[in-house]
Write a protein that holds these residues in place. Sequence first.
Motif, PDB file in Angstrom:
ATOM      1  N   ARG A 121       0.713  -1.269  -0.032  1.00 16.73           N
ATOM      2  CA  ARG A 121      -0.040   0.091  -0.037  1.00 16.73           C
ATOM      3  C   ARG A 121       0.830   1.236   0.121  1.00 16.73           C
ATOM      4  NH1 ARG A 121      -4.377  -0.580   3.945  1.00 16.73           N
ATOM      5  NH2 ARG A 121      -3.055   0.190   5.286  1.00 16.73           N
ATOM      6  N   LEU A 122       1.981   1.236   0.725  1.00 14.21           N
ATOM      7  CA  LEU A 122       2.885   2.555   0.742  1.00 14.21           C
ATOM      8  C   LEU A 122       3.389   2.597  -0.560  1.00 14.21           C
ATOM      9  CD1 LEU A 122       4.541   1.965   4.309  1.00 14.21           C
ATOM     10  CD2 LEU A 122       2.753   3.797   3.359  1.00 14.21           C
ATOM     11  N   LYS A 123       3.865   1.609  -1.304  1.00 14.08           N
ATOM     12  CA  LYS A 123       4.421   1.666  -2.672  1.00 14.08           C
ATOM     13  C   LYS A 123       3.344   2.227  -3.560  1.00 14.08           C
ATOM     14  CE  LYS A 123       7.642  -1.489  -3.979  1.00 14.08           C
ATOM     15  NZ  LYS A 123       8.165  -2.800  -4.673  1.00 14.08           N
ATOM     16  N   LEU A 124       2.234   1.831  -3.237  1.00  7.33           N
ATOM     17  CA  LEU A 124       1.143   2.030  -4.227  1.00  7.33           C
ATOM     18  C   LEU A 124       1.023   3.883  -4.035  1.00  7.33           C
ATOM     19  CD1 LEU A 124      -1.129  -1.014  -4.543  1.00  7.33           C
ATOM     20  CD2 LEU A 124       0.117   0.269  -6.332  1.00  7.33           C
ATOM     21  N   ILE A 125       0.709   4.265  -2.737  1.00  9.58           N
ATOM     22  CA  ILE A 125       0.775   5.503  -2.572  1.00  9.58           C
ATOM     23  C   ILE A 125       1.580   6.432  -2.883  1.00  9.58           C
ATOM     24  CG2 ILE A 125       0.687   7.199  -0.407  1.00  9.58           C
ATOM     25  CD1 ILE A 125      -0.896   4.981   1.107  1.00  9.58           C
ATOM     26  N   LEU A 126       2.897   6.029  -2.857  1.00 13.79           N
ATOM     27  CA  LEU A 126       4.258   6.837  -3.596  1.00 13.79           C
ATOM     28  C   LEU A 126       4.088   6.884  -4.691  1.00 13.79           C
ATOM     29  CD1 LEU A 126       6.984   8.128  -2.696  1.00 13.79           C
ATOM     30  CD2 LEU A 126       7.910   5.905  -3.077  1.00 13.79           C
ATOM     31  N   ARG A 127       3.558   5.886  -5.608  1.00 16.68           N
ATOM     32  CA  ARG A 127       3.353   5.988  -7.025  1.00 16.68           C
ATOM     33  C   ARG A 127       2.318   7.009  -7.351  1.00 16.68           C
ATOM     34  NH1 ARG A 127       0.939   1.876 -11.370  1.00 16.68           N
ATOM     35  NH2 ARG A 127       1.274   3.172 -13.122  1.00 16.68           N
ATOM     36  N   ALA A 128       1.223   6.983  -6.707  1.00  9.02           N
ATOM     37  CA  ALA A 128       0.182   7.769  -6.944  1.00  9.02           C
ATOM     38  C   ALA A 128       0.641   9.048  -6.669  1.00  9.02           C
ATOM     39  CB  ALA A 128      -1.262   7.306  -6.251  1.00  9.02           C
ATOM     40  N   ALA A 129       1.265   9.416  -5.738  1.00 11.43           N
ATOM     41  CA  ALA A 129       1.648  10.907  -5.044  1.00 11.43           C
ATOM     42  C   ALA A 129       2.685  11.340  -6.341  1.00 11.43           C
ATOM     43  CB  ALA A 129       2.174  10.789  -3.769  1.00 11.43           C
ATOM     44  N   THR A 130       3.625  10.632  -6.902  1.00  6.29           N
ATOM     45  CA  THR A 130       4.757  11.154  -7.723  1.00  6.29           C
ATOM     46  C   THR A 130       4.879  10.953  -9.108  1.00  6.29           C
ATOM     47  OG1 THR A 130       6.083   9.329  -7.167  1.00  6.29           O
ATOM     48  CG2 THR A 130       6.009  10.891  -5.445  1.00  6.29           C
ATOM     49  N   ASP A 131       3.918   9.886  -9.510  1.00  2.48           N
ATOM     50  CA  ASP A 131       3.816   9.673 -10.809  1.00  2.48           C
ATOM     51  C   ASP A 131       3.102  10.611 -12.005  1.00  2.48           C
ATOM     52  OD1 ASP A 131       3.978   8.279 -13.374  1.00  2.48           O
ATOM     53  OD2 ASP A 131       3.069   6.698 -12.739  1.00  2.48           O
ATOM     54  N   ASP A 132       3.878  11.534 -12.454  1.00  2.00           N
ATOM     55  CA  ASP A 132       3.358  12.477 -13.442  1.00  2.00           C
ATOM     56  C   ASP A 132       2.597  11.777 -14.633  1.00  2.00           C
ATOM     57  OD1 ASP A 132       3.853  14.352 -11.438  1.00  2.00           O
ATOM     58  OD2 ASP A 132       5.729  14.949 -12.502  1.00  2.00           O
ATOM     59  N   GLN A 133       2.807  10.619 -14.755  1.00  2.00           N
ATOM     60  CA  GLN A 133       2.345   9.910 -16.037  1.00  2.00           C
ATOM     61  C   GLN A 133       0.906   9.570 -16.015  1.00  2.00           C
ATOM     62  OE1 GLN A 133       4.187  10.116 -19.059  1.00  2.00           O
ATOM     63  NE2 GLN A 133       5.737  11.090 -17.722  1.00  2.00           N
ATOM     64  N   MET A 134       0.474   9.459 -14.640  1.00  2.00           N
ATOM     65  CA  MET A 134      -0.895   9.186 -14.351  1.00  2.00           C
ATOM     66  C   MET A 134      -1.755  10.401 -14.400  1.00  2.00           C
ATOM     67  SD  MET A 134      -0.575   6.592 -11.040  1.00  2.00           S
ATOM     68  CE  MET A 134      -2.025   6.579 -10.737  1.00  2.00           C
ATOM     69  N   PRO A 135      -3.118  10.231 -14.881  1.00  2.00           N
ATOM     70  CA  PRO A 135      -3.979  11.441 -14.790  1.00  2.00           C
ATOM     71  C   PRO A 135      -4.202  11.940 -13.440  1.00  2.00           C
ATOM     72  CG  PRO A 135      -4.838   9.731 -16.379  1.00  2.00           C
ATOM     73  CD  PRO A 135      -3.638   9.228 -15.532  1.00  2.00           C
ATOM     74  N   LEU A 136      -4.117  13.224 -13.144  1.00  2.33           N
ATOM     75  CA  LEU A 136      -4.208  13.749 -11.937  1.00  2.33           C
ATOM     76  C   LEU A 136      -5.794  13.119 -11.394  1.00  2.33           C
ATOM     77  CD1 LEU A 136      -3.178  15.452  -9.548  1.00  2.33           C
ATOM     78  CD2 LEU A 136      -4.823  17.385 -10.669  1.00  2.33           C
ATOM     79  N   ARG A 137      -6.858  12.832 -11.651  1.00  3.12           N
ATOM     80  CA  ARG A 137      -7.910  12.443 -11.072  1.00  3.12           C
ATOM     81  C   ARG A 137      -7.437  10.933 -10.764  1.00  3.12           C
ATOM     82  NH1 ARG A 137     -13.208  14.894 -13.894  1.00  3.12           N
ATOM     83  NH2 ARG A 137     -12.422  16.975 -14.336  1.00  3.12           N
ATOM     84  N   ALA A 138      -6.990  10.368 -11.628  1.00  5.09           N
ATOM     85  CA  ALA A 138      -6.797   8.844 -11.407  1.00  5.09           C
ATOM     86  C   ALA A 138      -5.803   8.961  -9.882  1.00  5.09           C
ATOM     87  CB  ALA A 138      -6.136   7.981 -12.178  1.00  5.09           C
ATOM     88  N   ARG A 139      -4.924   9.755  -9.828  1.00  3.74           N
ATOM     89  CA  ARG A 139      -4.064   9.818  -8.782  1.00  3.74           C
ATOM     90  C   ARG A 139      -4.741  10.173  -7.542  1.00  3.74           C
ATOM     91  NH1 ARG A 139       0.434  13.759 -10.737  1.00  3.74           N
ATOM     92  NH2 ARG A 139       1.426  13.494  -8.376  1.00  3.74           N
ATOM     93  N   VAL A 140      -5.525  11.233  -7.639  1.00  3.80           N
ATOM     94  CA  VAL A 140      -6.369  11.337  -6.398  1.00  3.80           C
ATOM     95  C   VAL A 140      -7.183  10.506  -5.952  1.00  3.80           C
ATOM     96  CG1 VAL A 140      -8.036  13.110  -5.458  1.00  3.80           C
ATOM     97  CG2 VAL A 140      -6.191  14.099  -7.055  1.00  3.80           C
ATOM     98  N   THR A 141      -7.957   9.778  -6.894  1.00  2.82           N
ATOM     99  CA  THR A 141      -8.867   8.618  -6.530  1.00  2.82           C
ATOM    100  C   THR A 141      -7.961   7.562  -5.648  1.00  2.82           C
ATOM    101  OG1 THR A 141      -9.991   9.216  -8.215  1.00  2.82           O
ATOM    102  CG2 THR A 141     -10.265   7.022  -7.507  1.00  2.82           C
ATOM    103  N   ALA A 142      -6.687   7.501  -6.233  1.00  3.65           N
ATOM    104  CA  ALA A 142      -5.857   6.182  -5.856  1.00  3.65           C
ATOM    105  C   ALA A 142      -5.434   6.654  -4.258  1.00  3.65           C
ATOM    106  CB  ALA A 142      -4.442   5.962  -6.574  1.00  3.65           C
ATOM    107  N   CYS A 143      -5.066   7.846  -4.143  1.00  2.00           N
ATOM    108  CA  CYS A 143      -4.573   8.315  -2.894  1.00  2.00           C
ATOM    109  C   CYS A 143      -5.797   8.292  -1.741  1.00  2.00           C
ATOM    110  CB  CYS A 143      -4.321   9.560  -3.063  1.00  2.00           C
ATOM    111  SG  CYS A 143      -2.493   9.617  -3.463  1.00  2.00           S
ATOM    112  N   LEU A 144      -7.073   8.715  -2.072  1.00  8.59           N
ATOM    113  CA  LEU A 144      -8.247   8.680  -1.386  1.00  8.59           C
ATOM    114  C   LEU A 144      -8.647   7.097  -0.956  1.00  8.59           C
ATOM    115  CD1 LEU A 144     -10.544  11.046  -2.904  1.00  8.59           C
ATOM    116  CD2 LEU A 144      -9.554  11.116  -0.547  1.00  8.59           C
ATOM    117  N   THR A 145      -8.397   6.233  -1.940  1.00  7.89           N
ATOM    118  CA  THR A 145      -8.603   4.990  -1.488  1.00  7.89           C
ATOM    119  C   THR A 145      -7.586   4.226  -0.683  1.00  7.89           C
ATOM    120  OG1 THR A 145      -9.735   4.627  -3.941  1.00  7.89           O
ATOM    121  CG2 THR A 145      -9.167   2.703  -2.760  1.00  7.89           C
ATOM    122  N   LEU A 146      -6.367   4.509  -1.106  1.00 10.45           N
ATOM    123  CA  LEU A 146      -5.286   3.633  -0.257  1.00 10.45           C
ATOM    124  C   LEU A 146      -5.178   4.403   1.139  1.00 10.45           C
ATOM    125  CD1 LEU A 146      -2.873   3.677  -3.256  1.00 10.45           C
ATOM    126  CD2 LEU A 146      -3.675   1.692  -2.002  1.00 10.45           C
TER     127      LEU A 146
END
Length: 157
Positions: A121-146
């Motif tokens: 889960r921490l690896k996925l949170i780090l990716r969602a917070a820092t991966d600029d290749q992912m769309p912003l909305r997908a990153r926010v959703t991933a962070c909220l979920t995780l």
Amino acid sequence: MACGALPAVDKQLLHTETWLTHRLAELDGHTHEPLLRRFATWHLLPTLRARAFLAWLDERGLDLPRCRQADLDAWHATHPKPRRRALAAFLTWAMNSHHMSRLDLPALPRGNSAPLTRRRRLKLILRAATDDQMPLRARVTACLTLLYAQPITRIMA
């Protein structure tokens, strides 16, 4: 929804679900509330979801008797699991009543998958917070979920 990270939502169905939630909340503690909640959950909402499927068929110039396996598979591929599960009862009835051809309903997974480990889960949170290749909305959703363990359906709503 706008960037394709979340599936399109039937707004009428969403408004009905919201309205129903508020009305049932007003009855909290009333002796008839559990009965009305069961009716809404097991009859009213599945019926409305079946109508949404029929509207989807209409948009494609189809009706229930002309629905084929490829159409059903396309619908299942583009709609969330709760809608697929709710529609299964309607489709089973329609096939048994000879309102449509006998089709194979895609198997729906049962139960929950194994929970994420803390490290994963921490690896996925780090990716969602820092991966600029992912769309912003997908990153926010991933962070909220995780971070808050919010179900995707609640985030969508």
